[in-house]
Scaffold this motif. Structure first.
Motif, short mmCIF file in Angstrom:
data_model
loop_
_atom_site.label_atom_id
_atom_site.label_comp_id
_atom_site.label_asym_id
_atom_site.label_seq_id
_atom_site.Cartn_x
_atom_site.Cartn_y
_atom_site.Cartn_z
N PRO A 1 56.76 -70.09 7.26
CA PRO A 1 55.66 -70.33 8.54
C PRO A 1 54.22 -70.81 7.66
O PRO A 1 53.58 -71.16 8.48
N LYS A 2 54.25 -70.39 6.44
CA LYS A 2 52.77 -70.66 6.01
C LYS A 2 52.42 -72.17 5.37
O LYS A 2 51.59 -72.70 5.69
N THR A 3 53.67 -72.77 5.17
CA THR A 3 53.55 -74.18 4.61
C THR A 3 54.36 -75.17 5.69
O THR A 3 54.01 -76.56 5.79
N GLY A 4 55.08 -74.70 6.83
CA GLY A 4 55.64 -75.57 7.80
C GLY A 4 56.96 -76.16 7.02
O GLY A 4 57.35 -77.03 7.61
N LYS A 5 57.27 -76.26 5.84
CA LYS A 5 58.30 -76.86 5.19
C LYS A 5 59.64 -76.03 5.05
O LYS A 5 59.53 -74.88 5.08
N LYS A 6 60.72 -76.86 4.97
CA LYS A 6 61.95 -76.16 4.80
C LYS A 6 62.32 -75.82 3.44
O LYS A 6 62.03 -76.53 2.50
N GLN A 7 62.57 -74.62 3.02
CA GLN A 7 63.01 -74.23 1.59
C GLN A 7 64.31 -73.56 1.81
O GLN A 7 64.54 -72.61 2.80
N GLN A 8 64.94 -73.30 0.57
CA GLN A 8 66.05 -72.24 0.45
C GLN A 8 65.83 -70.81 0.61
O GLN A 8 64.78 -70.52 0.14
N GLY A 9 66.70 -70.19 1.39
CA GLY A 9 66.56 -68.75 1.57
C GLY A 9 67.19 -68.02 0.51
O GLY A 9 68.23 -68.68 -0.18
N PRO A 10 67.12 -66.84 0.64
CA PRO A 10 67.83 -65.84 -0.38
C PRO A 10 69.25 -65.52 0.13
O PRO A 10 70.36 -64.83 -0.72
N ILE A 11 69.78 -65.60 1.05
CA ILE A 11 70.94 -65.29 1.85
C ILE A 11 72.22 -66.49 1.14
O ILE A 11 71.80 -67.53 1.23
N ASN A 12 73.22 -65.77 0.71
CA ASN A 12 74.25 -66.78 0.31
C ASN A 12 75.55 -66.20 0.67
O ASN A 12 76.09 -64.98 0.66
N ILE A 13 75.92 -66.94 1.72
CA ILE A 13 77.07 -66.57 2.74
C ILE A 13 78.54 -67.14 2.02
O ILE A 13 78.80 -67.93 1.62
N VAL A 14 79.30 -65.89 1.97
CA VAL A 14 80.78 -65.85 1.64
C VAL A 14 81.65 -66.30 2.74
O VAL A 14 82.40 -66.99 2.85
N ASN A 15 81.74 -65.52 3.96
CA ASN A 15 82.21 -65.37 5.21
C ASN A 15 81.07 -65.07 5.93
O ASN A 15 80.47 -64.27 6.09
N MET A 16 81.51 -65.87 7.42
CA MET A 16 80.51 -65.58 8.61
C MET A 16 81.30 -65.58 9.74
O MET A 16 82.70 -65.79 9.98
N GLU A 17 80.64 -65.06 10.80
CA GLU A 17 81.22 -64.91 12.07
C GLU A 17 81.99 -66.08 12.42
O GLU A 17 81.68 -67.33 12.48
N GLY A 18 83.41 -65.94 12.76
CA GLY A 18 84.13 -66.95 13.23
C GLY A 18 85.36 -67.42 12.10
O GLY A 18 86.35 -67.72 12.48
N ALA B 1 82.86 -67.51 -4.29
CA ALA B 1 82.89 -68.87 -3.67
C ALA B 1 81.68 -68.77 -2.59
O ALA B 1 82.21 -68.23 -1.49
N ILE B 2 80.77 -69.11 -2.82
CA ILE B 2 79.55 -69.14 -1.80
C ILE B 2 79.72 -70.58 -0.70
O ILE B 2 80.22 -71.61 -1.25
N LYS B 3 79.86 -70.16 0.49
CA LYS B 3 80.20 -70.98 1.43
C LYS B 3 78.97 -71.73 1.95
O LYS B 3 78.88 -73.03 2.24
N LEU B 4 77.84 -71.26 2.27
CA LEU B 4 76.54 -71.59 2.79
C LEU B 4 75.20 -70.82 2.23
O LEU B 4 75.36 -69.54 1.81
N GLN B 5 74.51 -71.73 1.89
CA GLN B 5 72.93 -71.05 1.41
C GLN B 5 72.13 -71.64 2.52
O GLN B 5 71.42 -72.55 2.65
N PRO B 6 71.86 -71.05 3.52
CA PRO B 6 71.08 -71.36 4.78
C PRO B 6 69.29 -71.68 4.30
O PRO B 6 68.95 -70.74 3.41
#
Length: 955
Positions: free
Chosen positions: A373-390, A363-368
């Motif tokens: 930096p090359k295009t200046g555009k926002k795109q999906q990263g490879p990190i898939n968070i299940v649980n995080m600090e807090g 169960a993935i909670k977040l995909q930041p």
């Protein structure tokens, strides 16, 4: 022509048949009764002659008035089925009448003549001939057509409460249309899902209309294919069950950016085995950054589109990373192991393709996202968070019996008494509520809560106890812990579950000055602690891939610890019992997820019973070694069956859990017996007509056996001449039918504690068992008392005058209620989606307890509601609305519906008398006793569930 007979064929029988004698004379009419004599006698005579359900009903009523329930019983039907079948026949008769009236009209007959011909008043004929009537007569069949078209070939459609709103028809029409389809071979079945967001054990019942032949269980059944359950409210074909609306197909990193730190290799001051499960990220890699303010997280990272990393991610020192490498993955696998065997393979679908919907089966909670930096555009990263600090900060705040029962009985009694005190105070608060309907609702929920607590046997948390995720800090000493949530120098103990004994509890001292920990974890970590690998080994071989511990301050030395068992030193289950790397799926040596949970329960109960009965270290070593194998058996493919033999677990079960066959030996103390399964004859709660489900004198539930029996078939063992494997098969008679040897009662699952009237009957006589028996009996008594008061609390009758006075408030609440009801089918779909996700999480985290899963369930339910588009429509209760409720401007039934959709905290606030909180005399005495034992004001307030200021005022 005027005496023409006709019939309208229903699905199973003639729904209407014209009866009568030929008319005499030139005027068109029919019947044996003269004109003007009235139609009732004619209709009654016709009805009595009919063979369909209308005729059956007429004949049953010939002897006197009978209710629908009585008629249904006589016809061997449920009341609902009877009413639906009668409605089908009635509507078919009406359709036939309309058809004939229109046909006669087209032939030039007058309305009066048609009425006399058909034995009805002229006004009825006029109604039949209205243009809109033709559309109305087809509406039932239209509803049936809509239902039929909504059901997939091998699936079903939700026809539960309020589903009819989705197609704009009444509930009665839905019932009739359902009956039409049932007569065609469609089936009504019920899916039972855990009702996430409600109390433990409560179920969401989903009534579904299935295509012919569809089953609930099995690989092709609805439980395994929930996506085949469609909704009349909304099309969910584009939302796969078990995924989140925010779960996008994952992005992978190039495998060249990942370096494996093998068990023997040293990197950044520690070997791979010492940080097993840790993913160290280069903070300069913008696509690999965690969300702002987050220093650690449990993640999945795709690699090359075929594999993925699973573990705890934290930042490293950018100077330590080799050129071109941004991820250092630490493992306990040895050098020479191919990277593809170190990383996990992505899940594949039934066609063998990568499952892009959820290749991690988590169960993935977040995909930041990140800004390229090359295009200046926002795109999906490879990190898939299940649980995080807090996230871990909200986890369990209670002490399981698995740990506390192995401690001093005096300590266990104190913590269990605290839990009883908290429940007693809650009970007192509910009893003080001013609204009887609200009071009854909360009393019943509280009683059920007590029953569940008596089974789980959880005690109040120790002062300062919190759940933390563990991270590796190899530079810490073997008696140190980095724990920024505790003062430097504080003595603490760590407990990990499943818990073997006091020999698995490391006693440590907080050192918050460690430079390595400060650099990589930080002094503001919300819910992480740092330990070295030797401490992790004491915790039954914990990994750093997301394992958690209870951190408990031990300033008074109340929690007993013991040196690690000598026989466990250097034992690595992954080394000792690894199955061959090329083992194929389906090999009997592999353990299934379900069987792993069973085996974990078996060995945990065994260790608990052994500890209570004073087992030797040598015996405990064997049991704990086996438990370590079982814990990792699924994740690391270990041969748990060989471990069972090598450690002679059968002999331990015979010795500590009973005599005779080891396979039949089981839980033998109240701690292990409480939640142990017990099969009882299939039963249901007593019906209202027989006195209701609760005994008003005792407060206990009253169960009635259904008497259902099932056949037991004769079987024989056959041997495959090629493989030599033996299997069981049915013995059949000459016609090919399985031979039945006997019939046995159908059973259902319960627990030993739930069935025990007196918890002491589950005890084997040890002192600690008496402590727990008294606790369980106290909860059972409190639950029964709450239900007794529930039965004795009268409902209020609504006041018509108050309804007039508060008409605007009532109208507003009813309008909000009706809007909220429209969400009911969507809520059931959300429960299906959320349950699938929670099941994935439970499989991935067997260490989670009920409290953890409750929080996770609430989170996943919120997400699923967002997926299906449930708007947060609640009944908003204002002070003026509450004034109307208290004045009895709404009925008890309506109020119960409103409570279902209102904010429970708001309702409780409104229903509680607004006065300074006064603690009962017994709780003040209890507080003084705890203070005398050396607990602080804050600790006593926490134990009783009140604020420090409330405690101070009452003292």
């Amino acid at each position: 022509m005027a005496d023409e007979s006709y019939s309208a064929q229903s699905s199973s029988e003639h729904a209407f048949q014209h009866y009568g004698t030929p008319h005499v004379g030139g005027t068109p009419h029919s019947g044996r009764y003269p004109w003007g004599s009235g139609d009732e006698n004619l209709k009654k005579d016709l009805d009595l002659r009919r063979t369909d359900i209308i005729g059956q009903t007429a004949r049953l009523r010939e002897s006197g008035p009978k209710s629908s329930t009585e008629i249904a019983k006589a016809l061997n039907m449920t009341t609902t089925e009877y009413r639906a079948r009668y409605s089908v026949a009635f509507n078919e008769e009406k359709a036939a009448n309309i058809h004939k009236a229109q046909r006669l009209k087209e032939q030039g007959w007058s309305n009066t003549a048609i009425g006399k011909e058909m034995g009805v008043p002229e006004s009825t004929v006029r109604g039949w001939l209205q243009p809109s009537m033709q559309n109305r007569k087809d509406s039932i069949n239209d509803v049936a057509d809509t239902l039929r078209a909504s059901i997939p070939k091998n699936g079903a459609v939700d026809i539960g409460k309020y589903s009819e709103i989705g197609i704009g028809v009444s509930a009665d029409k839905m019932k009739v249309a359902t009956q039409i389809l049932k007569d065609e071979g469609y089936q009504v079945k019920y899916i039972y899902e855990n009702q996430l967001g409600a109390g433990k054990g409560q179920k969401t019942t989903i009534k579904v209309l299935c295509a012919p032949g569809v089953e609930l269980s099995g690989p092709e059944g609805l439980y395994a294919n929930r996506d085949r359950i469609k909704s009349l409210t909304k099309n969910f074909d584009d939302i796969p069950v078990g995924t989140s609306a925010t779960m996008k197909p994952p992005v992978s990193v190039d495998g060249k950016r990942v370096k494996v730190v093998y068990a023997e290799e040293t990197w950044a001051g520690a070997k791979g085995v010492q940080r097993d499960g840790t993913i160290v990220l280069n903070p300069n890699a913008v696509d690999l950054r965690l969300p702002p303010g987050v220093h650690y997280a449990q993640v999945r990272i795709g690699v090359d589109g075929t594999h993925y990393l699973k573990g705890m991610a934290m930042y490293g020192d950018p100077k330590e990373f080799p050129k071109g490498v941004d991820i250092m993955f630490n493992t306990n696998k040895h050098q020479g192991t191919p990277k593809g065997d170190v990383l996990k393979k992505m899940e594949r679908d039934k066609d063998g393709n990568i499952d892009t919907e959820n290749p991690f089966k988590a169960a993935i909670k977040l995909q930041p996202d990140y800004v390229n930096p090359k295009t200046g555009k926002k795109q999906q990263g490879p990190i898939n968070i299940v649980n995080m600090e807090g996230d871990w900060d909200t986890w369990a705040k209670k002490l399981p019996s698995q740990m506390l029962s192995k401690q001093d009985p005096k300590l266990a009694k104190r913590q269990l008494d605290m839990m009883l005190d908290k429940n007693r105070l809650e009970y007192e608060e509910i009893r003080s509520l001013t609204n009887p309907v609200v009071k009854k609702k909360l009393l019943k929920e509280f009683g059920d809560q007590c029953d569940s607590a008596a089974v789980s046997l959880k005690a109040a948390a120790m002062p300062g106890q919190k759940t933390h995720v563990i991270l590796p800090v190899q530079s810490l000493k073997d008696n140190e812990i980095f724990a920024p949530n505790y003062r430097d120098g504080t003595p603490v103990v760590l407990v990990r579950f499943p818990h073997g004994g006091t020999f698995e509890i490391p006693a440590l001292k907080v050192n918050n000055r460690n430079k390595e920990a400060l650099q990589f974890i930080g002094n503001n970590a919300k819910d992480a602690v740092g330990i070295n690998s030797k401490v992790a080994e004491i915790l039954s071989g914990a990994d750093f891939d997301g394992d958690t511990v209870l951190v408990i301050p031990n300033t008074r030395g109340e929690i007993r610890t013991k040196a690690p068992l000598a026989g466990l030193k250097g034992f690595d289950p992954k080394e000792a019992y690894a199955l061959p790397k090329d083992i194929k799926p389906g090999d009997p040596r592999l353990i299934s997820s379900h069987n792993k949970q069973i085996q974990m329960g078996v060995v945990s109960n065994l260790i608990t019973d052994m500890t209570i009965k004073g087992a030797s270290d040598a015996d405990l070593e064997r049991a704990v070694r086996h438990s370590m194998v079982v814990i990792d058996s699924e994740k690391h493919k270990l041969d748990y069956k060989q471990s069972y033999k090598d450690n002679n677990i059968g002999q331990l079960k015979r010795k500590y859990q009973g005599n005779g066959d080891s396979d039949k030996a089981g839980a033998s103390t109240i701690i292990s017996r409480a939640s142990a399964q017990k099969h009882v004859a299939e039963r249901k709660l007593r019906s209202a007509k027989d006195g209701g489900p609760i005994d008003p004198k005792t407060g206990e539930y009253v169960w009635v056996e259904t008497g259902e029996k099932r056949p037991v078939y004769k079987k024989r063992t056959v041997k495959d001449p090629v493989t030599g494997k033996t299997t069981k098969e049915y013995v059949r008679d000459k016609d090919g039918n399985p031979i039945i040897t006997r019939y046995e009662k159908v059973t259902q699952k319960s627990t030993q504690m739930r069935e025990a009237k007196d918890a002491r009957t589950l005890s084997s006589g040890y002192r600690i068992e008496g402590v727990y028996a008294n606790f369980a009996n106290g909860l059972k008594a409190m639950g029964n008392s709450a239900r007794k008061e529930y039965m004795a609390t009268p409902d209020f009758k609504y006041d018509p005058e108050a309804k007039k006075k508060y008409a605007p408030e009532v109208a507003k609440m009813v309008a909000q209620l009706n809007e909220a009801k429209k969400n009911a089918p969507l809520e059931r779909k959300a429960q299906l989606i959320a349950n699938d996700r929670v099941n994935l999480i439970k499989k991935d985290h067997p260490e989670y307890d009920d409290d953890d899963l409750k929080k996770i369930s609430n989170r996943e339910l919120r997400r699923a509601r967002s997926i299906v588009g449930i708007s947060s429509k609640r009944v908003q209760i204002t002070d003026r609305d509450w004034e109307a409720i208290q004045a009895r401007a709404v009925s008890a039934n309506r109020l119960n519906e409103i409570l279902r959709y209102a904010d429970p905290d708001r309702i409780r606030e409104l229903a509680t008398p607004r006065q300074e909180k006064k603690m009962p005399a017994w709780s003040i005495t209890r507080a003084k006793s705890l203070l005398a034992q050396g607990l602080t004001n804050q600790e006593v307030a926490d134990a009783l569930g009140v604020s420090v200021s409330t405690l101070s005022r009452n003292l």
